[in-house]
Design a protein around this motif. Structure first.
Motif, PDB file in Angstrom:
ATOM      1  N   CYS A 140     -41.902   3.944  19.035  1.00 20.26           N
ATOM      2  CA  CYS A 140     -42.439   2.847  19.854  1.00 20.26           C
ATOM      3  C   CYS A 140     -42.376   3.127  21.351  1.00 20.26           C
ATOM      4  CB  CYS A 140     -41.713   1.550  19.532  1.00 20.26           C
ATOM      5  SG  CYS A 140     -39.971   1.537  20.040  1.00 20.26           S
ATOM      6  N   ARG A 141     -41.883   4.298  21.737  1.00 27.54           N
ATOM      7  CA  ARG A 141     -41.786   4.696  23.146  1.00 27.54           C
ATOM      8  C   ARG A 141     -40.861   3.799  23.961  1.00 27.54           C
ATOM      9  NH1 ARG A 141     -43.169   9.799  22.777  1.00 27.54           N
ATOM     10  NH2 ARG A 141     -45.139  10.063  21.645  1.00 27.54           N
ATOM     11  N   HIS A 142     -39.924   3.153  23.304  1.00 28.78           N
ATOM     12  CA  HIS A 142     -38.945   2.325  24.010  1.00 28.78           C
ATOM     13  C   HIS A 142     -37.986   3.226  24.775  1.00 28.78           C
ATOM     14  CE1 HIS A 142     -35.907  -0.623  24.945  1.00 28.78           C
ATOM     15  NE2 HIS A 142     -35.019  -0.026  24.176  1.00 28.78           N
TER      16      HIS A 142
ATOM     17  N   ARG B 244     -35.036  -1.470  19.418  1.00 25.97           N
ATOM     18  CA  ARG B 244     -36.217  -2.335  19.389  1.00 25.97           C
ATOM     19  C   ARG B 244     -36.914  -2.296  18.030  1.00 25.97           C
ATOM     20  NH1 ARG B 244     -40.494  -1.904  24.191  1.00 25.97           N
ATOM     21  NH2 ARG B 244     -38.750  -2.997  25.206  1.00 25.97           N
ATOM     22  N   CYS B 245     -37.207  -1.094  17.516  1.00 25.21           N
ATOM     23  CA  CYS B 245     -37.965  -0.997  16.265  1.00 25.21           C
ATOM     24  C   CYS B 245     -37.120  -0.504  15.105  1.00 25.21           C
ATOM     25  CB  CYS B 245     -39.174  -0.085  16.444  1.00 25.21           C
ATOM     26  SG  CYS B 245     -38.760   1.651  16.732  1.00 25.21           S
TER      27      CYS B 245
ATOM     28  N   HIS C 295     -36.203   2.608  14.491  1.00 28.04           N
ATOM     29  CA  HIS C 295     -36.544   3.968  14.076  1.00 28.04           C
ATOM     30  C   HIS C 295     -35.384   4.909  14.394  1.00 28.04           C
ATOM     31  CE1 HIS C 295     -38.822   7.620  13.385  1.00 28.04           C
ATOM     32  NE2 HIS C 295     -38.537   8.034  14.611  1.00 28.04           N
TER      33      HIS C 295
ATOM     34  N   CYS D 191     -37.500   6.322  22.339  1.00 27.99           N
ATOM     35  CA  CYS D 191     -37.896   6.265  20.930  1.00 27.99           C
ATOM     36  C   CYS D 191     -39.197   7.027  20.730  1.00 27.99           C
ATOM     37  CB  CYS D 191     -38.045   4.813  20.494  1.00 27.99           C
ATOM     38  SG  CYS D 191     -38.499   4.629  18.748  1.00 27.99           S
TER      39      CYS D 191
ATOM     40  N   CYS E 114     -33.286   3.316  17.384  1.00 27.33           N
ATOM     41  CA  CYS E 114     -33.917   2.489  18.407  1.00 27.33           C
ATOM     42  C   CYS E 114     -33.506   1.036  18.222  1.00 27.33           C
ATOM     43  CB  CYS E 114     -35.441   2.631  18.333  1.00 27.33           C
ATOM     44  SG  CYS E 114     -36.329   1.641  19.556  1.00 27.33           S
TER      45      CYS E 114
END
Length: 275
Positions: free
Chosen positions: A248-250, A228-229, A231, A245, A226
């Motif tokens: 974080c559900r990105h 963003r985070c 992961h 993701c 990911c």
């Protein structure tokens, strides 16, 4: 001397008059309406901006991206097409190549017609090669003109296009299990048609000539991490084009998410080399 008499039983039919399209009262006094102009061929039959007009048809272009000359976070469209679209030059000429190769197979060996058929097949392959080379030059030039630092995946194209190893059948001597060789052959053809190798070669010498910095990044796990985070999970890659993701559900396009990871890795390698 008068005109010859018309034969009996034959009649000349007057040309049919074209009926005008109805117009609204508001535009009755404002000249020809849009429907009249479209019917007369002065307006395109499609919606959207017109790229060019050809006899018998109109071509429209819709662009989803635009060139970024200021380093902002917009995916540029360097080839004049939608960002990330593969032109597939070989696939576009596949029908003409198949016809030329079938025609070649029918010719007698050593004949003059066979030599001409060989020349036609070679000309088609040469055109595909020139189209691929031209697209690579234009894309590389646009990147070099717009950016000072370029990071790309360090692809091993020879390994990616290897034929799958045969799978012997343990229950039957001399037999083999299905190894998806036909599907892999189609994938290899698409990879080679994209011309990644020639593009990276051209990009490397253009970047060196223009004083730009080109960084090769290990592509391992860049499409499953990911942006963003950070992961990493195999389940993050929902489909070939969709990334979601699990932590974080990105959500993003899988190629855009991987491009961000590759850029960060390239900048980290650059900082490490400068330290």
């Amino acid at each position: 001397m008068g005109l010859p008499a018309r034969p009996p039983g034959r009649h000349v039919r007057a040309p049919a008059r074209r009926r005008a399209c109805p117009r609204s009262p508001a535009s009755a006094g404002a000249g020809p309406g849009e429907d009249d102009q479209r019917e007369a061929g002065r307006l395109p039959l499609v919606r959207g901006p017109v790229l060019r007009r050809r006899p018998g048809r109109d071509v429209a272009r819709h662009r989803s991206g635009r060139r970024n000359r200021h380093g902002r976070g917009v995916v540029p469209d360097h080839l004049g097409r939608r960002a990330g679209r593969n032109p597939r030059h070989l696939a576009a000429s596949a029908d003409r190549l198949a016809t030329a190769q079938r025609d070649l197979a029918r010719k007698k060996r050593g004949s003059k017609r066979r030599r001409k058929a060989v020349a036609r097949v070679a000309a088609l392959h040469g055109k595909v090669s020139r189209q691929r080379l031209d697209g690579a030059h234009k894309a590389a030039l646009a990147l070099v003109q717009d950016y000072d630092v370029i990071a790309h995946e360090d692809l091993r194209i020879a390994n990616m296009t290897k034929a799958p190893a045969p799978k012997p059948d343990p229950d039957q001597s001399g037999a083999f299990l299905p190894n998806r060789a036909a599907a892999k052959a189609g994938l290899n053809k698409s990879i080679l048609d994209a011309g990644w190798g020639v593009f990276l070669t051209i990009l490397a010498y253009k970047a060196e000539s223009a004083g730009r910095e080109l960084i090769a990044v290990n592509p391992a796990n860049t499409s499953r991490t990911c942006a963003r985070c950070g992961h990493y999970a195999k389940e993050n890659r929902v489909t070939q084009a969709e990334f979601r993701c699990t932590a974080c559900r990105h959500e993003a396009h899988a190629d855009v998410n991987a491009a961000i990871n590759i850029l960060r890795a390239g900048l980290a390698l650059r900082d490490a080399a400068a330290a």
